[in-house]
Design a protein around this motif. Structure first.
Motif, mmCIF file in Angstrom:
data_model
loop_
_atom_site.group_PDB
_atom_site.id
_atom_site.type_symbol
_atom_site.label_atom_id
_atom_site.label_comp_id
_atom_site.label_asym_id
_atom_site.label_seq_id
_atom_site.Cartn_x
_atom_site.Cartn_y
_atom_site.Cartn_z
ATOM 1 N N VAL A 168 0.847 -1.203 0.000
ATOM 2 C CA VAL A 168 0.000 0.000 0.000
ATOM 3 C C VAL A 168 0.880 1.251 0.000
ATOM 4 O O VAL A 168 2.065 1.204 0.301
ATOM 5 C CB VAL A 168 -0.956 0.048 1.211
ATOM 6 C CG1 VAL A 168 -1.753 -1.229 1.302
ATOM 7 C CG2 VAL A 168 -0.210 0.316 2.504
ATOM 8 N N ASP A 169 0.269 2.371 -0.325
ATOM 9 C CA ASP A 169 0.933 3.680 -0.335
ATOM 10 C C ASP A 169 1.367 4.025 1.089
ATOM 11 O O ASP A 169 0.552 4.269 1.968
ATOM 12 C CB ASP A 169 -0.057 4.708 -0.869
ATOM 13 C CG ASP A 169 0.516 6.122 -0.879
ATOM 14 O OD1 ASP A 169 1.441 6.397 -0.091
ATOM 15 O OD2 ASP A 169 0.022 6.927 -1.689
ATOM 16 N N ILE A 170 2.683 4.077 1.302
ATOM 17 C CA ILE A 170 3.199 4.161 2.660
ATOM 18 C C ILE A 170 2.916 5.518 3.310
ATOM 19 O O ILE A 170 2.628 5.603 4.506
ATOM 20 C CB ILE A 170 4.713 3.833 2.668
ATOM 21 C CG1 ILE A 170 5.160 3.432 4.069
ATOM 22 C CG2 ILE A 170 5.550 4.996 2.177
ATOM 23 C CD1 ILE A 170 4.653 2.096 4.489
ATOM 24 N N HIS A 171 2.973 6.568 2.510
ATOM 25 C CA HIS A 171 2.707 7.885 3.092
ATOM 26 C C HIS A 171 1.221 8.038 3.425
ATOM 27 O O HIS A 171 0.863 8.601 4.457
ATOM 28 C CB HIS A 171 3.159 8.990 2.139
ATOM 29 C CG HIS A 171 4.624 8.911 1.793
ATOM 30 N ND1 HIS A 171 5.590 8.776 2.755
ATOM 31 C CD2 HIS A 171 5.271 8.927 0.599
ATOM 32 C CE1 HIS A 171 6.789 8.722 2.164
ATOM 33 N NE2 HIS A 171 6.610 8.799 0.859
ATOM 34 N N ALA A 172 0.393 7.497 2.556
ATOM 35 C CA ALA A 172 -1.053 7.541 2.814
ATOM 36 C C ALA A 172 -1.390 6.729 4.070
ATOM 37 O O ALA A 172 -2.212 7.144 4.895
ATOM 38 C CB ALA A 172 -1.826 7.014 1.611
ATOM 39 N N MET A 173 -0.710 5.596 4.208
ATOM 40 C CA MET A 173 -0.947 4.777 5.397
ATOM 41 C C MET A 173 -0.563 5.555 6.656
ATOM 42 O O MET A 173 -1.285 5.562 7.649
ATOM 43 C CB MET A 173 -0.124 3.485 5.294
ATOM 44 C CG MET A 173 -0.339 2.474 6.411
ATOM 45 S SD MET A 173 0.425 2.874 7.998
ATOM 46 C CE MET A 173 2.147 2.614 7.605
ATOM 47 N N THR A 174 0.594 6.226 6.588
ATOM 48 C CA THR A 174 1.038 7.022 7.722
ATOM 49 C C THR A 174 0.011 8.105 8.061
ATOM 50 O O THR A 174 -0.367 8.297 9.221
ATOM 51 C CB THR A 174 2.391 7.695 7.401
ATOM 52 O OG1 THR A 174 3.315 6.692 6.998
ATOM 53 C CG2 THR A 174 2.931 8.420 8.612
#
Length: 981
Positions: free
Chosen positions: A780-786
């Motif tokens: 998954v999109d790591i920045h979005a997850m953050t």
DNA sequence: CCTATCTCTTA
DNA sequence: GTAAGAGATAGGT
């Protein structure tokens, strides 16, 4: 885990030492790797597991784990600093086996558990308690008495070497007390191996008798006065405190916060091919056969696995010996009689440094017979220091002027190292252009071709170790003459591996630091400035003193630094990440990349036009002519003359005119600053790139050959210069045009392959962050997850600004975040940035732990370590200046992340050429840009080569480190770098 | 001619 | 907030 389950816990560390001492010594693999303990370990595991499958035997494990010591620094050292302080270093041939045994465990598909600050015994105690509470049975595979305190109705031990079960009756039989009294018994007897003090004069028999009589230790100590024997009574009273400390030392901690949960220890079916591959790689033929049969694997169809001699074990090697290592390293004594690697290294350093270097005693080789004699001596010794003298610092354009050699000799009286060195001039000439004509060859030089053919035979002889300083340079020079350097050591790389961050690695500073010797400077022989002459015009006697001294110093440095490699536990970093990379980089530099002069020239024109137009407008708006490129003049115009608001000063009192400051002014509606920003972009691109790059096109090859520095950064990254190809623009459209000038030869394509988010992946791995690990596993999109974790915003339809903030925070974390820095980056208040950080740490508490642990490690040791064992030193982290200290703390937090990523791509680069070769494709690696590799290949081959490249890069950490997160690589082919990237 | 400072480019 | 290299200017020698 539930009632009826059965957990096997193998005391891996205990087993290693026992197997090592029990088995015949010097069992080695064909490449020399000692594997005796590994072999014993594998046989033991196989026996346990194959019996486990045999249901006729009563005990069958459902869960299984192998537990190791992480390092000897544990909470017990806080309790009692002398704990284990008398341990001697593990035997030299055992050290490399620590890592291989962990590798073996993984090959068996078994959990391999270790935890910083705790001994294996504590982890075993913890898991045993957890399993017991879940109602399961436990068998501890060990015969160590320290573990016997765990034995009870549900927990027993098994001595695999004697095939003996140890339960409550066996403990009582052996020690005279039940398991629960073992702690008190050990508190009384102490342990000389672990340096647990106990009470003098009390051994196991007396201790058991006393415990039998008084019930437990506390009662005994209270009523010690009742003991009849005088000496015994006095000792118990006098050393009561020691007994109490001893009890805490031997009491196992059974509430460690373990990361692997019980259910993760479930025993899976064996992966036959994987295990067979490992065993084959280890050359354990009979076990390979047995495992292949039992798992129905066709052993001949399985490739032998690469065997890991990884850094992790070497890192721990010296740690197992805190006492001696510390003393040998820190004290001023000569360490005589100290046979640890540390002691040997120290003695070697002292002997080598104390010798005088006499630069007037060198020989000049005038004819081919002298050279032949020196080559013969070098073959006899098996080692020679070598250095070239050339016409240029640019190895691709350098002409060989001469070379120097140095050989070691032993002083007959003292046995100290003595060095013989010589210089062979080849192309020295008289100064050109003077009234006498000049330009002729100086007298007394041997014919170039004959000299080169002697030299070739020596340099290409793998039986003679060549020692050099920055040998990549000499390799490149020699490669121009069709000569390779076959086996070598490089003192610059040795120094870099030992003390990156602690000082320079140039020969001059190394000579000062290690030999206390000031070398003749290059400028002392050539002069400087406009009086400088080419090295080829230096008088041969002066050149001999200079050049031969370099060879002698190099040889002496090698004598000092090479033994320290093992002593400091960084041999595998040197062997796997540094030395093999040098020839790889040499070939990349030699190959170079094609740069299109026309494209750059056209761009230069466009940029010049644009800049000129802007400059006119700027002068107009400013109302006067001034040097737009002068920040000082610009600051005066903006803030003094025009009195624009919000100006800040730099530390030297000048007005700051950074792009950020100008952007702020532009946002406030001012026209001039915007134009300055634009002008700066255009002139920067023109001067640094479009104007400068053509000057680097080699007239012979018509390509650009950058120079990669292997020992320039503290973290392990490479740097690039002349030209720097690691900062070619990419972020703006105007900048990217420069990349279109980097092209493939006709019929070829460039391939760019880059790691996706490698540093965040490394962070997830080193800091054990479950959410990050999961996110990367799921792709998954790591920045979005953050952002989603922090701000509670769903990933679907997330506003771009929310994601942008999370992205900045993620990068901030990698950089050792501060509220000040994050506020700057995001253009928000420091208080708000601080709030973000607080929230982040709350959602990802492991990150905070990692940062604190890394800082503490850096303060304690003076360095931090990458996952492959590379060290980055931060001597100033103990500074009393808070700013200096904070800066070093951030750098220390960043270094293991940046450095581990750098190590990974280095591993990929070392493996790339053989992999491409094996795939049967012709492709050349040209450039490295930290997380990206650039290749050139025939257009028709690109499709088949890309998967090979991706495979090598994505698996680069293996087998030394099995990362908790997958590595991902994106790769593309195109005619120029801009489109490939 | 050399060095320090400032700015800007990259990962 | 990390890690680099390089160009232009300014001021010292």
């Amino acid at each position: 885990m539930k009632k009826g389950d059965h957990l096997f816990l193998v005391d891996g560390s205990g087993y290693i030492f026992r197997a090592y001492h029990a088995l015949p010594p010097l069992t080695r693999k064909s490449d020399g790797l000692p594997v005796g303990a590994v072999s014993g370990f594998c046989n033991m595991l196989w026996k346990l597991l194959s019996e486990a499958r045999d249901t006729s035997v009563g005990v069958t494990p459902t869960h299984f784990a192998v537990i190791f010591d992480y390092s000897s620094k544990t909470f017990r050292n806080e309790l009692y600093p002398e704990y284990k302080a008398n341990r001697s270093a593990p035997p030299e041939d055992l050290v490399p086996q620590f890592a291989v045994i962990r590798e073996a465990t993984r090959a068996f598909d078994l959990p391999c558990i270790e935890m910083e600050g705790f001994e294996a015994d504590d982890l075993i105690a913890t898991y045993a308690r957890l399993a017991r509470e879940a109602g399961a049975d436990v068998t501890v595979i060990s015969s160590d008495k320290d573990l016997m305190q765990l034995v009870g109705p549900q927990v027993s031990m098994y001595d695999s070497m004697k095939d003996r079960q140890i339960g409550v009756p066996e403990v009582i039989e052996k020690w005279g007390v039940p398991p629960e009294k073992m702690i008190d018994l050990q508190a009384l007897t102490g342990d000389s191996v672990d340096n647990v003090p106990g009470i003098p004069g009390i051994g196991p028999k007396t201790a058991a008798q006393l415990i039998e009589e008084f019930g437990d230790l506390d009662t005994l100590l209270e009523r010690a006065g009742e003991i009849k024997q005088n000496k015994r009574r006095e000792n118990i009273i006098e050393f009561a405190d020691k007994a109490r400390i001893s009890r805490e030392l031997v009491r196992l901690k059974d509430d460690v916060e373990v990361t692997e949960k019980l259910d993760e220890l479930v025993l899976n079916p064996l992966d036959g091919p994987k295990l067979v591959a490992f065993l084959k790689g280890m050359e354990f033929t009979s076990l390979t056969r047995r495992v292949a049969e039992a798992t129905e694997t066709d052993a001949s169809a399985v490739d032998a696995a690469e065997v890991a001699v990884d850094a992790a074990a070497e890192m721990r090697g010296p740690d197992l010996d805190p006492g001696k290592a510390g003393k040998a390293g820190a004290s001023g004594t000569s360490g005589k009689g100290d046979d640890t690697p540390q002691g040997l290294a120290k003695r070697r350093a002292e002997a080598t440094a104390s010798a005088k270097i006499d630069t007037s005693a060198y020989e000049t080789l005038r004819d081919i017979d002298q050279l032949k004699a020196w080559c013969a001596m070098a073959r006899e010794r098996g080692l020679v220091a070598f250095d070239t003298e050339t016409t240029s610092l640019d190895a691709m354009q350098a002409e060989l002027v001469g070379f120097s050699l140095a050989l070691p000799e032993t002083a007959p009286d003292t046995g100290d190292l003595m060095v013989r060195a010589c210089y062979a001039p080849l192309m020295h000439s008289n100064g050109a252009g003077d009234l006498l004509g000049g330009g002729g060859a100086q007298a007394g030089q041997m014919p170039m071709q004959e000299a080169l053919s002697e030299l070739k035979a020596l340099l290409e002889d793998p039986a003679v170790l060549k020692i050099g300083q920055n040998l990549k340079y000499d390799m490149l020079v020699m490669a121009q003459h069709g000569i390779s350097i076959e086996s070598f050591d490089d003192t610059m790389l040795l120094s870099y591996v030992l003390e990156a961050g602690a000082g320079g690695h140039g020969m001059d500073s190394l000579s000062e630091r290690w030999l206390g010797h000031t070398t003749i400077g290059y400028k002392d022989v050539t002069g400087s400035g406009k009086n400088a002459i080419p090295f080829a015009e230096v008088q041969i006697d002066k050149a001999t003193a200079y050049a031969a001294e370099d060879a002698e110093v190099t040889l002496r440095l090698w004598h000092v630094l090479k033994p320290r490699l093992v002593a400091d536990g960084v041999a595998s970093v040197y062997e796997r990440l540094e030395r093999p990379l040098a020839p790889v980089l040499m070939r990349m530099e030699k190959h170079g990349i094609r740069v299109d002069r026309q494209i750059l020239s056209r761009l230069s024109g466009e940029l010049a036009q644009g800049a000129a137009a802007l400059e006119a407008e700027i002068q107009e708006l400013a109302g006067e002519n001034f040097n737009v490129g002068s920040p000082r003049q610009l600051g005066e115009i903006l803030f003094d003359k025009m009195s624009l608001p919000g100006g800040t000063k730099t530390k030297t009192g000048q007005w700051s005119t950074t792009a950020q400051a100008l952007e702020d002014l532009a946002a406030a509606g001012h026209e001039l600053p915007r134009k300055i920003v634009d002008w700066r972009q255009l002139t920067k691109l023109k001067s640094t790139y479009t104007d400068a790059l053509p000057g680097f096109i080699n007239p012979e090859t018509k390509r650009v050959h950058t120079s990669f520095a292997m020992a320039a950064t503290t973290t392990g990254r490479l740097s690039s210069s002349d030209p720097n190809i690691q900062n070619i623009p990419v972020r703006t459209a105007a900048g990217r045009k420069i990349r279109t000038a980097f092209i493939a030869e006709p019929g070829n394509v460039l391939i760019s392959a880059d790691y996706s988010q490698i540093e965040l992946r490394v962070l997830a791995h080193v800091a054990h962050i479950p959410q990050l690990t999961q996110a990367f596993a799921d792709g998954v999109d790591i920045h979005a997850m953050t952002a989603s974790e922090m701000f509670g915003v769903p990933i679907e339809g997330m506003p771009s600004d929310v994601r942008r903030r999370a992205k900045a925070i993620n990068f901030g974390i990698i950089y050792g975040i501060s509220a000040f820095g994050l506020a700057n980056q995001l253009g928000i208040e420091r208080s708000e940035a601080g709030e973000y950080i607080r929230k982040y740490f709350e959602r990802f508490p492991g990150i905070k732990d990692y940062m604190e642990a890394t800082k503490a490690e850096a303060k304690e040791n003076g360095y931090v370590t990458t996952i492959f064992g590379r060290r980055a030193h931060y001597p100033e982290i103990r500074s009393s200046n808070p700013q200096v200290r904070a800066f070093n703390e951030r750098a220390a937090i960043n270094a293991p992340i940046q450095g581990s990523a750098a190590d990974i791509i280095r591993r990929a680069m070392v493996r790339m050429e053989p992999a491409l070769e094996k795939a049967g494709k012709k492709a050349r690696m040209l450039l490295q840009v930290h997380d990206e590799l650039i290749f050139e290949t025939a257009e028709a081959d690109a499709g088949s080569i890309i998967p090979v490249i991706v495979e090598v890069m994505e698996n680069a950490a293996m087998p030394a480190v099995d990362m908790a997160v997958p590595l991902k690589v994106d790769a593309r082919a195109a005619l120029n770098w801009d489109e490939a990237h």
